[in-house]
Design an enzyme around this catalytic site. Structure first.
Site, PDB file in Angstrom:
ATOM      1  N   ARG A 134       0.852  -1.182   0.000  1.00 41.58           N
ATOM      2  CA  ARG A 134       0.000   0.000   0.000  1.00 41.58           C
ATOM      3  C   ARG A 134       0.896   1.243   0.000  1.00 41.58           C
ATOM      4  NH1 ARG A 134      -2.395  -3.596   3.646  1.00 41.58           N
ATOM      5  NH2 ARG A 134      -4.599  -4.105   3.208  1.00 41.58           N
ATOM      6  N   LYS A 158      -1.787  -3.031   7.402  1.00 45.59           N
ATOM      7  CA  LYS A 158      -3.039  -2.509   7.951  1.00 45.59           C
ATOM      8  C   LYS A 158      -3.321  -3.157   9.302  1.00 45.59           C
ATOM      9  CE  LYS A 158      -7.611  -1.337   6.159  1.00 45.59           C
ATOM     10  NZ  LYS A 158      -8.551  -1.563   5.019  1.00 45.59           N
ATOM     11  N   ARG A 224      -1.189  -2.594  -6.229  1.00 47.74           N
ATOM     12  CA  ARG A 224      -1.394  -3.711  -5.298  1.00 47.74           C
ATOM     13  C   ARG A 224      -2.402  -4.700  -5.893  1.00 47.74           C
ATOM     14  NH1 ARG A 224      -1.071  -5.341   0.086  1.00 47.74           N
ATOM     15  NH2 ARG A 224      -3.001  -5.988   1.100  1.00 47.74           N
ATOM     16  N   HIS A 247      -3.201  -9.937   4.322  1.00 48.99           N
ATOM     17  CA  HIS A 247      -4.614  -9.876   4.684  1.00 48.99           C
ATOM     18  C   HIS A 247      -4.881 -10.698   5.939  1.00 48.99           C
ATOM     19  CE1 HIS A 247      -5.882  -8.926   0.271  1.00 48.99           C
ATOM     20  NE2 HIS A 247      -5.616  -7.840   0.956  1.00 48.99           N
TER      21      HIS A 247
END
Length: 291
Positions: A134, A158, A224, A247
């Site tokens: 990202r 994230k 991405r 993820h």
């Protein structure tokens, strides 16, 4: 009063181990709500919240994010005794369609790299495509994140989770041209640390425009998407793709399992070509077709 409550809400979220990015985004949503109503956040009514959630010009995904922020905030207000009722409990559920991948093609990535972009912008594009980073992760790459012997690169993904990823050979080669003991993209104008993620977005977007790419759906984040889509197109196991993209859930990775434009093109070309007829053939004898 609102500033005090927002500060308490931020502390509440940190105690839940939520990411700073989530906390900042929710605070931004709540401040926007405060600017559009004539009451304090604590005294807002369900009608005001519904009007705010339903305002024009908001995409379904953003509307759902807005509802989540309001629900979290007013649940906190009830739990901490700031008010007795929860107006967000009566907000309608937002049914946002599942997202789809928006990847650049290989030709578009090449066009951006050859668009006249400076070396640091080219390095950002390569990190986006070959590591699937990202823009926030691209901005924060440090020379110490690279371990050439182990073949890894560290990054905070994230949710503020530090992870280590396999280092692509192109990025390993790139690392020899970048600072080994400093930020790859240091802040300028006397500021310390690395550049802001918005600067990465702006630089890659300029390269996109210089390359003649006009599709508004393609953004720096689409690099991405290219990373994930190309891995799936090469039949990499979805669980491996999940890990490479950082993820938390394989459900997030599933948008890349949808049939890509490339696979559709490859499929249509399986049909054998034939010459385009220039005459109808009505005036010639047509032999019967065997059963």
């Amino acid at each position: 009063m609102d500033d005090e409550v927002l500060g308490a809400f931020a502390a509440y979220q940190r105690a839940q181990d939520l990411s700073e990015n989530t906390i900042r985004n929710r605070a931004s949503i709540l401040r926007t709500l405060r600017a559009t109503t004539d009451t304090s956040l604590v005294d807002a009514t369900v009608t005001q919240l519904r009007t705010f959630q339903g305002r024009e010009g908001i995409k379904p995904g953003s509307r759902r994010t807005c509802r989540n922020a309001l629900t979290a905030f007013y649940t906190f207000l009830v739990e901490d005794g700031y008010r007795d009722d929860n107006p967000a409990a009566r907000l309608p559920v937002v049914r946002a369609p599942k997202g789809t991948a928006r990847p650049f093609t290989h030709e578009q990535v090449d066009a951006m790299l050859e668009s006249g972009a400076y070396a640091r912008t080219r390095a950002m594009i390569l990190l986006g495509y070959y590591q699937g980073f990202r823009v926030s992760s691209i901005a924060a790459v440090h020379g110490h994140d690279i371990d050439l012997l182990a073949g890894t690169i560290r990054s905070v993904v994230k949710g503020d989770k530090p992870l280590s990823f396999p280092l692509h050979p192109v990025i390993a080669e790139l690392s020899r041209l970048m600072p080994a003991d400093d930020w790859w993209f240091p802040a300028r104008a006397g500021h310390t640390g690395h550049i802001h993620s918005s600067s990465v977005t702006n630089l890659i977007t300029r390269a996109k425009h210089r390359a003649g790419i006009t599709d508004p759906q393609l953004t720096p984040h689409s690099l991405r998407h290219s990373f994930g889509t190309d891995l799936v197109d090469h039949e990499i196991d979805i669980r491996v793709v999940q890990e490479l993209m950082g993820h938390g859930s394989v459900a997030t990775t599933e948008i890349y399992t949808r049939v890509s434009a490339k696979r559709k093109r490859d499929a249509i070309h399986v049909l054998p070509p034939r010459a385009i007829p220039h005459r109808s053939g009505r005036n010639r004898d047509i032999p019967p077709v065997a059963a």
